[in-house]
Design an enzyme around this catalytic site. Sequence first.
Site, PDB file in Angstrom:
ATOM      1  N   HIS A   1      -2.284   6.939   4.794  1.00  0.00           N
ATOM      2  CA  HIS A   1      -1.200   5.960   4.873  1.00  0.00           C
ATOM      3  C   HIS A   1       0.136   6.470   4.336  1.00  0.00           C
ATOM      4  CE1 HIS A   1      -0.098   1.395   4.761  1.00  0.00           C
ATOM      5  NE2 HIS A   1       0.239   1.985   5.897  1.00  0.00           N
TER       6      HIS A   1
ATOM      7  N   CYS B   1       0.775  -1.247   0.000  1.00  0.00           N
ATOM      8  CA  CYS B   1       0.000   0.000   0.000  1.00  0.00           C
ATOM      9  C   CYS B   1       0.809   1.302   0.000  1.00  0.00           C
ATOM     10  CB  CYS B   1      -0.908   0.054   1.226  1.00  0.00           C
ATOM     11  SG  CYS B   1      -1.842  -1.435   1.559  1.00  0.00           S
TER      12      CYS B   1
HETATM   13 CA    CA Z   1      -3.160  -1.934  -0.589  1.00  0.00          CA
END
Ligand code: CA
Length: 473
Positions: free
Chosen positions: A136, A78
């Site tokens: 993130h 990610c």
């Molecule tokens: Ca991901």
Amino acid sequence: MKSLLSVVFLTAFVLADCLHEPVAAKQRWPNLIVIMADDLGYSDVGFNGSTDIPTPHIDSIASNGVRFSSGYTTYTVCSPSRAGLITGRYPQRFGFERNPQYRPADKNMGLPQDEQTLADVLKERGYSTGIIGKWHLGANREAHHPLERGFDEFFGHLGGSHRYFPHELTIKDSYSISNEGKSSRTWIMRDHKPVKVDSYLTDEFSDEAVAFIERHQGKPFFLFLSYNAPHTPLQATSKYLSRFGSIQNNKRRTYAAMVSAMDDGIGRVLQRLKALNLEKDSMIVFLSDNGGPIHNGSRNNPLRGKKGTPYEGGFRVPFALQWPGNVKAGLVIDQPVSTLDIFATMAALCDIEINKEQPLDGLNLMPLLNGNTEAFDSRPIYLRMHDKQAFTIRRGQYKLVIPEQDSQAELYNLNADIGESHDLSAEQPQLVQSLSAQLNAWADQLGTPKFKGLIHTKRRQNKFKKKSGLQLH
Ligand code: CA
């Protein structure tokens, strides 16, 4: 009279310049909407062949524009993948090669402060900028918060995953914890303020996206709709689960329901754009941040591998784009494209001057979308995964893979062998050599990771060592 007219014209010109509108262009700069799914499998959208999960609204982006059959992200997990998208640069260049630990006190545990974001440059051009959903890219308030990185608005969560049911979001202050698992239970943040939500999270994010578009319809905007779906935990409401009674496997059924909820939301976004007559003014990109991890019920077939691997299933993702009136409908493009190209395309469209110290790695997609494939036919797609010492380069139909430290290079012809099952390295040593040389030249430009990652937490470190036999540094 004449001088008065000149003044009026001059004023209009200066005003236009101040508002950062293109003076000579017939139309305004396009809105950009990037819709990113999280851990969505390559074949889990209708336009890539899914039969058990209908995604009519996501598919409509491909049928109104272009489906990229070989769309790549810059990483197979990610956070580094998102760092590549948002900077337009290979994240390996600036030491971003791991999912960060959730550390609000650590200014280095996330996107380096000297990297420029797509939101930064578009904001400078007068765009309204917003991110909804998963961030993130670091949890430090001063160094990483989206409002410090070019976004005017944020509605979402700072960590890498989030629970979907409102009653499970029990931690009010996102800065009060220092643990990735706990971060999935924090309240949602609106800008800097914790807010209570009362619906299924995917629905909340879709509602927010529609509201953002309504609020900012009057001038160019950049919306990053960053769904955390269908990342684990696998959670869906009966409204969506009831659509998939025919799927026996529990994981797959819940995963399908999560994808379906996202598709519904995207449908509402598309519908509102149409109703506001903004369709032709908006470039919309749909993609996943990495390949399906399988354990969440996702599928990447016919690709080999999954999230976290350097095979195609790790970082070749569902990828579609529409911009009616500017991009022909129904295109299928097989030349490799990258998430890096989104920044480069907007930079070209909006005459954005790029910092020479931090050059972009992507290519402007517009020539390709207008039929000129020249720059793309042999453009390389690179990957390095530092901790595994895995490398790949794709050039044209060929792909070289070094799947982990000290392993032999493998060579595949993706046109003939999309599943990377027949290693051609022994048959074509010269091609191996040429691809290796190009890959090494790229790798020589890279830095080393600037922060320890989730992988360095005790539990993950042991798992990594057991699986790979490698020692982490
Ligand atoms: Ca991901």
